[in-house]
Design a protein around this motif. Structure first.
Motif, mmCIF file in Angstrom:
data_model
loop_
_atom_site.group_PDB
_atom_site.id
_atom_site.type_symbol
_atom_site.label_atom_id
_atom_site.label_comp_id
_atom_site.label_asym_id
_atom_site.label_seq_id
_atom_site.Cartn_x
_atom_site.Cartn_y
_atom_site.Cartn_z
ATOM 1 N N TRP A 136 -6.459 3.119 3.317
ATOM 2 C CA TRP A 136 -5.316 2.252 3.594
ATOM 3 C C TRP A 136 -5.832 0.885 4.036
ATOM 4 N N GLY A 137 -6.119 0.042 3.070
ATOM 5 C CA GLY A 137 -6.687 -1.261 3.377
ATOM 6 C C GLY A 137 -5.631 -2.283 3.766
ATOM 7 N N ALA A 138 -5.919 -3.036 4.816
ATOM 8 C CA ALA A 138 -5.071 -4.169 5.200
ATOM 9 C C ALA A 138 -5.782 -5.483 4.956
ATOM 10 N N ALA A 139 -7.081 -5.421 4.648
ATOM 11 C CA ALA A 139 -7.857 -6.629 4.355
ATOM 12 C C ALA A 139 -9.050 -6.237 3.502
ATOM 13 N N SER A 140 -9.350 -7.043 2.516
ATOM 14 C CA SER A 140 -10.518 -6.828 1.664
ATOM 15 C C SER A 140 -11.249 -8.165 1.514
ATOM 16 N N ARG A 141 -12.541 -8.131 1.718
ATOM 17 C CA ARG A 141 -13.340 -9.341 1.611
ATOM 18 C C ARG A 141 -14.419 -9.113 0.573
ATOM 19 N N PHE A 142 -14.272 -9.810 -0.566
ATOM 20 C CA PHE A 142 -15.253 -9.760 -1.634
ATOM 21 C C PHE A 142 -15.452 -8.312 -2.090
ATOM 22 N N ALA A 143 -16.673 -7.773 -1.998
ATOM 23 C CA ALA A 143 -16.933 -6.425 -2.504
ATOM 24 C C ALA A 143 -16.837 -5.368 -1.409
ATOM 25 N N ARG A 144 -16.338 -5.719 -0.245
ATOM 26 C CA ARG A 144 -16.213 -4.768 0.866
ATOM 27 C C ARG A 144 -14.753 -4.388 1.041
ATOM 28 N N ARG A 145 -14.409 -3.129 0.773
ATOM 29 C CA ARG A 145 -13.033 -2.648 0.850
ATOM 30 C C ARG A 145 -12.918 -1.656 2.003
ATOM 31 N N THR A 146 -12.311 -2.075 3.085
ATOM 32 C CA THR A 146 -12.223 -1.247 4.276
ATOM 33 C C THR A 146 -10.946 -0.414 4.265
ATOM 34 N N THR A 147 -10.780 0.416 5.288
ATOM 35 C CA THR A 147 -9.551 1.181 5.475
ATOM 36 C C THR A 147 -9.152 1.133 6.943
ATOM 37 N N GLU A 148 -7.851 1.107 7.184
ATOM 38 C CA GLU A 148 -7.351 1.265 8.540
ATOM 39 C C GLU A 148 -7.464 2.734 8.943
ATOM 40 N N ASN A 149 -7.266 3.020 10.223
ATOM 41 C CA ASN A 149 -7.357 4.399 10.712
ATOM 42 C C ASN A 149 -6.085 5.206 10.477
ATOM 43 N N ALA A 150 -5.046 4.566 9.952
ATOM 44 C CA ALA A 150 -3.775 5.233 9.678
ATOM 45 C C ALA A 150 -3.112 4.527 8.500
ATOM 46 N N PRO A 151 -2.188 5.189 7.824
ATOM 47 C CA PRO A 151 -1.506 4.557 6.688
ATOM 48 C C PRO A 151 -0.840 3.240 7.072
ATOM 49 N N THR A 152 -0.930 2.270 6.174
ATOM 50 C CA THR A 152 -0.308 0.970 6.374
ATOM 51 C C THR A 152 1.113 0.978 5.831
ATOM 52 N N LYS A 153 1.930 0.078 6.349
ATOM 53 C CA LYS A 153 3.297 -0.031 5.834
ATOM 54 C C LYS A 153 3.271 -0.475 4.380
ATOM 55 N N SER A 154 2.408 -1.443 4.050
ATOM 56 C CA SER A 154 2.357 -1.926 2.671
ATOM 57 C C SER A 154 1.950 -0.809 1.716
ATOM 58 N N GLY A 155 1.024 0.054 2.154
ATOM 59 C CA GLY A 155 0.600 1.150 1.293
ATOM 60 C C GLY A 155 1.697 2.166 1.061
ATOM 61 N N VAL A 156 2.425 2.524 2.118
ATOM 62 C CA VAL A 156 3.502 3.515 1.974
ATOM 63 C C VAL A 156 4.682 2.919 1.208
ATOM 64 N N ILE A 157 4.998 1.648 1.439
ATOM 65 C CA ILE A 157 6.068 1.000 0.673
ATOM 66 C C ILE A 157 5.685 0.940 -0.804
ATOM 67 N N GLY A 158 4.424 0.667 -1.094
ATOM 68 C CA GLY A 158 3.976 0.689 -2.486
ATOM 69 C C GLY A 158 4.119 2.060 -3.111
ATOM 70 N N LEU A 159 3.792 3.111 -2.336
ATOM 71 C CA LEU A 159 3.961 4.490 -2.808
ATOM 72 C C LEU A 159 5.424 4.777 -3.131
ATOM 73 N N LEU A 160 6.331 4.354 -2.244
ATOM 74 C CA LEU A 160 7.761 4.611 -2.459
ATOM 75 C C LEU A 160 8.296 3.807 -3.647
ATOM 76 N N ALA A 161 7.833 2.562 -3.795
ATOM 77 C CA ALA A 161 8.258 1.750 -4.935
ATOM 78 C C ALA A 161 7.816 2.392 -6.245
ATOM 79 N N ALA A 162 6.587 2.939 -6.260
ATOM 80 C CA ALA A 162 6.103 3.615 -7.457
ATOM 81 C C ALA A 162 6.926 4.869 -7.749
ATOM 82 N N ALA A 163 7.283 5.607 -6.710
ATOM 83 C CA ALA A 163 8.099 6.809 -6.900
ATOM 84 C C ALA A 163 9.452 6.460 -7.507
ATOM 85 N N LEU A 164 10.001 5.294 -7.117
ATOM 86 C CA LEU A 164 11.275 4.833 -7.691
ATOM 87 C C LEU A 164 11.123 4.347 -9.128
#
Length: 236
Positions: free
Chosen positions: A15-43
């Motif tokens: 669940w990334g909230a920031a990506s810098r160049f070739a480093r893709r991190t993850t937050e320690n819990a699901p992000t709102k943007s990630g879950v909203i994207g999941l729901l939009a895809a389901a729709l």
């Protein structure tokens, strides 16, 4: 208001909230943007669709099983030129389980419930390489608030993880919820404005951290003897 509960569990999540160049991190819990994207895809919405109605939903998440952070190195070659691409460093959460909830207008929440049960586009947990290991559905939406669902939903951790806490009747779980009024709390650039690949945009949102206590269904319970204890030898 109505609230839709979801369970987010899988071998890997990111669940990334920031990506810098070739480093893709993850937050320690699901992000709102990630879950909203999941729901939009389901729709069945395209990435160029306006996400403002979904972004306006109040969002919260509970950490039922925090998982372990893992790091992966990925290499690739350009499809046309065959030139080697930069090595990318990507982070994931392994064996994590979360309860998420979105709160809003009952008509929209009911539509999201139907979409989660029969998604147009397959859901994934932050990245397309992270499929869920369980159905997302935790039951029909109910009236109330996000905090109610995160407090009342049964503990969703895996059985092997729950066994570690059998000596406790309750467990304390961290919650992260959209701050009331959108001002007080920790700020995170995690409010989706556009998912358009040509111009992704995210605004700031305020998050309040708290904790709830939920029963442990596997807790050991003291056995009540089914007979009166025998008197000690020599007793009256």
């Amino acid at each position: 208001m109505s609230v839709l509960p979801l369970v987010l569990a899988g071998p890997l999540q990111s669940w990334g909230a920031a990506s810098r160049f070739a480093r893709r991190t993850t937050e320690n819990a699901p992000t709102k943007s990630g879950v909203i994207g999941l729901l939009a895809a389901a729709l069945g919405r395209e990435r160029t669709a306006d996400p403002s109605d979904l972004a306006a939903l109040r969002f919260g998440v509970r950490v039922d099983q925090p998982g372990v952070r893992v790091r992966d190195y990925q290499t690739a070659r350009h499809l046309v030129t065959d030139v080697s691409m930069p090595v990318s460093e990507r982070f994931y959460l392994a064996d994590a389980v979360f309860v998420a909830a979105v709160e809003g207008d009952p008509e929209l929440i009911d539509a999201l419930y139907d979409a989660v049960r029969a998604p147009v586009f397959l859901p994934y947990l932050g990245r397309r390489s992270c499929p869920p290991s369980r159905p997302l559905d935790l039951g029909r939406p109910s009236p109330g608030r996000v905090e109610d669902v995160l407090r009342e939903q049964p503990w969703q951790a895996a059985p092997w993880y729950r066994r570690r806490s059998r000596d406790r009747s309750q467990v304390e779980l961290t919650t992260l919820v959209d701050a009331e009024g959108g001002t007080d709390g920790d700020l995170l650039r995690d409010l989706p404005v556009s998912f358009d690949p040509a111009h992704r945009r995210y605004a700031m949102r305020a998050v309040t951290a708290d904790a709830v206590r939920v029963p442990d269904p596997d807790a050991r319970r003291e056995r009540t003897p089914d007979h009166e204890p025998l008197l000690a030898l020599g007793g009256d």
